[in-house]
Write a protein that holds these residues in place. Structure first.
Motif, short mmCIF file in Angstrom:
data_model
loop_
_atom_site.label_atom_id
_atom_site.label_comp_id
_atom_site.label_asym_id
_atom_site.label_seq_id
_atom_site.Cartn_x
_atom_site.Cartn_y
_atom_site.Cartn_z
N LEU A 1 -5.91 -74.18 -62.78
CA LEU A 1 -6.23 -73.36 -61.60
C LEU A 1 -7.40 -72.43 -61.90
N PRO A 2 -8.37 -72.37 -60.95
CA PRO A 2 -9.61 -71.66 -61.22
C PRO A 2 -9.67 -70.19 -60.79
N PHE A 3 -8.87 -69.80 -59.81
CA PHE A 3 -9.04 -68.48 -59.21
C PHE A 3 -8.16 -67.43 -59.89
N THR A 4 -8.53 -66.17 -59.72
CA THR A 4 -7.71 -65.09 -60.26
C THR A 4 -6.29 -65.18 -59.72
N PHE A 5 -6.15 -65.44 -58.41
CA PHE A 5 -4.86 -65.66 -57.76
C PHE A 5 -4.99 -66.92 -56.92
N ASN A 6 -4.04 -67.86 -57.11
CA ASN A 6 -4.10 -69.18 -56.46
C ASN A 6 -2.87 -69.43 -55.62
N GLU A 7 -3.08 -70.04 -54.46
CA GLU A 7 -1.98 -70.66 -53.73
C GLU A 7 -2.10 -72.15 -54.00
N LEU A 8 -1.09 -72.72 -54.62
CA LEU A 8 -1.09 -74.12 -55.01
C LEU A 8 -0.15 -74.89 -54.09
N THR A 9 -0.66 -75.97 -53.50
CA THR A 9 0.15 -76.85 -52.66
C THR A 9 0.15 -78.24 -53.28
N ILE A 10 1.34 -78.80 -53.44
CA ILE A 10 1.52 -80.12 -54.02
C ILE A 10 2.29 -80.96 -53.02
N GLU A 11 1.70 -82.08 -52.60
CA GLU A 11 2.35 -82.99 -51.65
C GLU A 11 2.54 -84.33 -52.34
N ILE A 12 3.77 -84.84 -52.28
CA ILE A 12 4.11 -86.11 -52.92
C ILE A 12 4.62 -87.04 -51.83
N CYS A 13 4.05 -88.23 -51.77
CA CYS A 13 4.43 -89.21 -50.76
C CYS A 13 4.82 -90.51 -51.42
N GLY A 14 5.88 -91.15 -50.92
CA GLY A 14 6.29 -92.44 -51.45
C GLY A 14 6.96 -93.26 -50.37
N LEU B 1 -0.09 -88.48 -54.73
CA LEU B 1 0.00 -87.06 -55.03
C LEU B 1 -1.26 -86.36 -54.54
N THR B 2 -1.08 -85.31 -53.75
CA THR B 2 -2.21 -84.49 -53.29
C THR B 2 -1.97 -83.06 -53.79
N VAL B 3 -2.97 -82.51 -54.47
CA VAL B 3 -2.88 -81.17 -55.03
C VAL B 3 -4.05 -80.35 -54.50
N ASP B 4 -3.75 -79.15 -54.00
CA ASP B 4 -4.81 -78.28 -53.51
C ASP B 4 -4.55 -76.86 -54.00
N ALA B 5 -5.61 -76.17 -54.33
CA ALA B 5 -5.54 -74.76 -54.72
C ALA B 5 -6.58 -74.00 -53.92
N VAL B 6 -6.14 -72.89 -53.35
CA VAL B 6 -7.06 -72.01 -52.62
C VAL B 6 -6.90 -70.60 -53.18
N GLU B 7 -7.98 -69.84 -53.08
CA GLU B 7 -7.98 -68.48 -53.60
C GLU B 7 -7.13 -67.59 -52.70
N GLU B 8 -6.33 -66.72 -53.33
CA GLU B 8 -5.52 -65.76 -52.60
C GLU B 8 -5.95 -64.34 -52.96
N THR B 9 -5.63 -63.42 -52.08
CA THR B 9 -5.81 -62.00 -52.36
C THR B 9 -4.62 -61.54 -53.17
N GLU B 10 -4.87 -60.68 -54.17
CA GLU B 10 -3.76 -60.16 -54.97
C GLU B 10 -2.76 -59.47 -54.07
N CYS B 11 -1.49 -59.72 -54.34
CA CYS B 11 -0.43 -59.13 -53.53
C CYS B 11 0.57 -58.44 -54.43
N ASN B 12 0.43 -57.14 -54.58
CA ASN B 12 1.40 -56.34 -55.33
C ASN B 12 2.29 -55.64 -54.33
N VAL B 13 3.54 -56.07 -54.25
CA VAL B 13 4.46 -55.46 -53.31
C VAL B 13 4.92 -54.12 -53.88
N VAL B 14 4.72 -53.07 -53.11
CA VAL B 14 5.11 -51.72 -53.50
C VAL B 14 6.33 -51.34 -52.69
N CYS B 15 7.43 -51.05 -53.36
CA CYS B 15 8.68 -50.74 -52.66
C CYS B 15 8.81 -49.24 -52.43
#
Length: 186
Positions: free
Chosen positions: A53-66, A146-160
């Motif tokens: 994965l290339p980005f500082t924060f990644n959303e990774l989607t994996i699709e498997i078809c058969g 198999l299809t794999v995709d990664a897109v850049e995400e914004t950092e998400c620090n949840v503050v409670c």
């Protein structure tokens, strides 16, 4: 005819995925069982993919078809290395079995999503489980896409702070993945 063992049968020979999106064909036909002392004696054969994965924060989607089987990807996990047992597991933030994820030819599929993954290398142990069979039975092996995709995400620090559903929102369209809120007692 009989097929040989897939080239990515062992984790150390995992197929590299470092361009996104990527779609490729694969198979578990002829694969062998990996690390039975960890995965279990009744787990079907695995094949492996290395995802860089290339980005500082990644959303990774994996699709498997058969064709004609239910697909699962080792409890929908990524692992951090090829050790047995792996040093770290990462579970999905979302999984789904859409009615027609792949195309209109009757393929069945499985979609996994991982959010906020840091840049780095992850391994996908992939197995197929034939529809209606118990783990470890003959006939589970199959061809798949198999299809794999990664897109850049914004950092998400949840503050409670504040009430039980008082998490911060990270960006427009943020999907609250913390089901019971910040102050849930697991």
């Amino acid at each position: 005819g009989t097929r040989g063992v897939p080239a990515n049968d062992e984790c150390v020979d995992a197929v590299l995925i470092d361009t996104f999106p990527t779609t490729l064909s694969g198979t578990t036909i002829g694969a062998t069982q990996d690390c039975p002392e960890f995965w279990g004696e009744d787990w079907p054969p695995l094949v492996w993919y290395q995802i860089d994965l290339p980005f500082t924060f990644n959303e990774l989607t994996i699709e498997i078809c058969g064709d004609g089987v239910d697909l699962f990807a080792t409890a929908a996990v990524l692992v951090s290395d090829c050790d047995c047992p792996p040093a770290e597991f990462l579970t999905t933030s979302d999984t789904e079995f859409p009615a027609d994820p792949c195309d209109s030819t009757g393929f069945q599929g499985f979609v996994m999503r991982f959010s906020q993954l840091p840049a780095g290398t992850y391994y996908l142990p992939l197995r197929a489980n034939a529809e209606g069979t118990e783990p470890g039975t003959v006939g589970e092996e199959m061809d798949f896409e198999l299809t794999v995709d990664a897109v850049e995400e914004t950092e998400c620090n949840v503050v409670c702070e504040g009430d039980p559903e008082g998490e911060t929102t990270c960006f427009d369209g943020y999907d609250d993945e913390f089901n019971a809120g910040c102050f849930a007692d697991p």
